[in-house]
Design an enzyme around this catalytic site. Structure first.
Site, short mmCIF file in Angstrom:
data_model
loop_
_atom_site.label_atom_id
_atom_site.label_comp_id
_atom_site.label_asym_id
_atom_site.label_seq_id
_atom_site.Cartn_x
_atom_site.Cartn_y
_atom_site.Cartn_z
N TYR A 197 0.74 -1.25 0.10
CA TYR A 197 0.14 -0.03 0.00
C TYR A 197 1.07 1.25 0.10
CZ TYR A 197 1.18 0.15 4.69
OH TYR A 197 1.90 0.63 6.18
N SER B 44 3.72 3.48 11.73
CA SER B 44 3.93 2.19 11.25
C SER B 44 2.28 1.77 11.23
CB SER B 44 4.62 1.17 11.88
OG SER B 44 4.01 0.91 13.20
N LYS B 45 2.13 0.33 10.57
CA LYS B 45 0.82 -0.15 10.38
C LYS B 45 0.41 -0.27 11.72
CE LYS B 45 1.41 -3.05 6.13
NZ LYS B 45 1.24 -4.18 5.61
N ARG B 46 1.18 -0.70 12.69
CA ARG B 46 0.59 -0.88 14.19
C ARG B 46 -0.24 0.28 14.77
NH1 ARG B 46 5.62 -3.17 14.22
NH2 ARG B 46 6.50 -1.28 15.31
#
Length: 534
Positions: free
Chosen positions: A59, A296-298
């Protein structure tokens, strides 16, 4: 001895590189002694060329989009060119759909590119996987000039070197020795693979005059000889990026600060290939909400596609991303596209990280939604209603009028287009879902069922069934029965919409219609009766 790295168009030509290896190495060492005094970014640069080179590995991260936006704004501000280049040399991490996601994201943002995929240009190809001949020619030149040597070292040998450095409590830096012709012949006969390494000159300091960070330096003694081409033939970032930037005449390399350490190595490659140097500007990373940790994704929604799917506006996203770490003055928060192009400058980009603030993004989105005409909002929410199965492919005139009435009733509550589902689902379905907290707070009280029966009879007789007459009837009912308006409105809202909050009650009653409201009251009474203790 210091190398001053200035802006590309303002440097004197590099001295020629001798083709004999040892002499070339000394020449590069000598070149690092020269000093150039760069000027601030001038307003009379003939053509600013910036680039963004994403890797198609997934993404499109909003931190990357922010960096791309800064490049795009800088090019547009100076009337220059913005180049989109796809860094797809790492085929193992390549995601087939990622390029399409990148291009779709840029189109959605309105960040047009002057050269690149689907557009073309005179310095293509714009996919690094298609530029192998250019990398091979540059690598051959570096080998011939003695700046790069074949590295036949094995994993075991390098591991031993690292272990020895660890035991000596010193940093491990690979220092190789170019093999002799006899050694090369022997290694080749053995079938031993080799990488190509750049031989870093020692005893010097490289200084980057960064347009955001200021002067940043590193001693070459702290740099190991670095690989430019792997044994399998794959060119690495610090090499391929230099070749591409020079070939595409990039004047300003504006990228994430995580690449700052790479720039020292890249400068050596620029000079060894006799390329003019671009200006460098390293943008601080986007931090997670309320922290200094890199986003981040987290940390939740960080992909541009997520916000696209939620119905955010491109103008709002551009406005928000531009404001992460950049400001024009102490007051202005809302910027149009043209204002950003006019007012953007690297000088006003902060040198420290700025946090991603979902609340601020949501607020900016709301401000932009206020500027849109009703008809545009109606057209934009219809795809979300379709995806949720609340309307069909064909929208009839009466249905579109209803959608317009719902959007109008939601007013400023509709912050994103997907809110039409979370805030207005009950307008488009026959099945009513009651919010448990609203039921407990508003319906599970003595006398509420009797009150709802009376209100049902009232709704059956109101003529015409419109906002004004409904409001008058409810006020008269409350006054006649000596009931507070809140004790009338709140139970009726939950009984007809299932929710404790929402648009004006009379708007809801009119949009839902008489028969639907009465049917919902009946369903609510049945639910309450069913829930009564035996």
């Amino acid at each position: 001895m210091i190398e001053d790295v200035g802006r590309r168009a303002l440097l004197h030509p590099s001295p020629p590189v001798d083709t004999s290896g040892e002499t070339a190495y000394r020449k590069l060492n000598s070149f690092l002694d020269k000093r150039f005094r760069p000027r601030p970014l001038p307003s009379d640069i003939m053509s600013v060329r910036t680039r963004f080179a994403p890797s198609p590995t997934g993404y499109l991260h909003i931190g990357g989009v922010r960096t791309a936006l800064f490049n795009w704004l800088l090019a547009r501000h100076y009337g220059g060119q913005f180049v989109l280049r796809i860094d797809d040399t790492d085929q193992e991490r390549h995601v087939e759909k990622a390029v399409g996601m990148i291009l779709d994201g840029f189109r959605w943002m309105g960040m047009d590119w002057d050269e690149g995929p689907e557009v073309g240009g005179s310095v293509g190809p714009y996919y690094q996987s298609q530029r192998g001949e250019k990398y091979k020619a540059a690598a051959d030149k570096l080998v011939a000039s003695g700046h790069v040597y074949r590295d036949y070292s094995t994993d075991v040998e390098r591991a031993a070197g690292k272990k020895a450095a660890d035991e000596a409590r010193v940093a491990y830096r690979f220092r190789g020795t170019p093999p002799t012709p006899d050694e090369m012949a022997r290694f080749d006969a053995e079938g031993r693979p080799y990488a190509l390494r750049f031989q870093v000159p020692l005893g010097r300091t490289v200084v980057i005059h960064d347009l955001i960070k200021g002067d940043v330096e590193q001693k070459t003694d702290e740099m190991g000889d670095f690989v430019i081409v792997r044994a399998g033939g794959q060119p690495l970032y610090n090499f391929a990026s230099v070749v591409d930037d020079a070939d595409m005449a990039i004047t300003h390399v504006v990228r994430a600060e995580e690449h700052l350490t790479n720039t020292f190595s890249q400068i050596l490659v620029f000079q060894a290939l006799e390329y003019e140097l671009p200006a460098f500007a390293h943008v601080p990373y986007v931090a997670a909400p309320g922290s200094r940790k890199k986003l981040s994704k987290r940390d939740g929604a960080v992909g541009l596609d997520t916000y696209m799917g939620q119905g955010y506006l491109p103008a709002a996203m551009m406005n928000y991303l531009a404001r992460i770490g950049w400001s024009f003055d102490a007051t202005q928060e809302i910027f149009t596209r043209s204002e950003l192009i006019e007012k953007f400058s690297l000088e006003r980009v902060n040198s420290s990280p700025a946090s991603h603030d979902p609340d601020k993004l949501f607020w900016i989105q709301g401000e932009w939604m206020k500027t849109l005409p009703l008809a545009e909002k109606v057209d934009a929410v219809i795809p979300f209603l379709r995806d949720a199965g609340l309307v069909g492919e064909e929208i009839h005139l009466n249905q579109k009028r209803k959608i317009a009435a719902v959007v109008s009733a939601l007013g400023d509550r509709l912050k994103t287009y997907s809110d039409i589902i979370t805030l207005g689902r009950y307008f488009f379905t026959e099945t009513l879902t009651h919010d448990p907290d609203a039921v407990k707070k508003r319906l599970k009280k003595p006398g509420v069922p009797d009150l709802l029966r009376k209100l049902d009879l009232l709704l059956a007789t109101v003529e015409p069934y419109e906002i004004a007459t409904l409001e008058t009837a409810m006020h008269q009912f409350a006054e006649t029965n000596a009931i507070k308006m809140g004790d009338v409105v709140n139970p009726l809202r939950v009984a007809t919409t299932g929710q404790g909050v929402g648009p004006g009650l009379y708007d809801c009653l009119e949009i839902l219609g008489r028969e639907s409201c009465r049917a919902r009251i009946a369903g609510t009474l049945a639910m309450l009766e069913e829930a009564r203790p035996a």
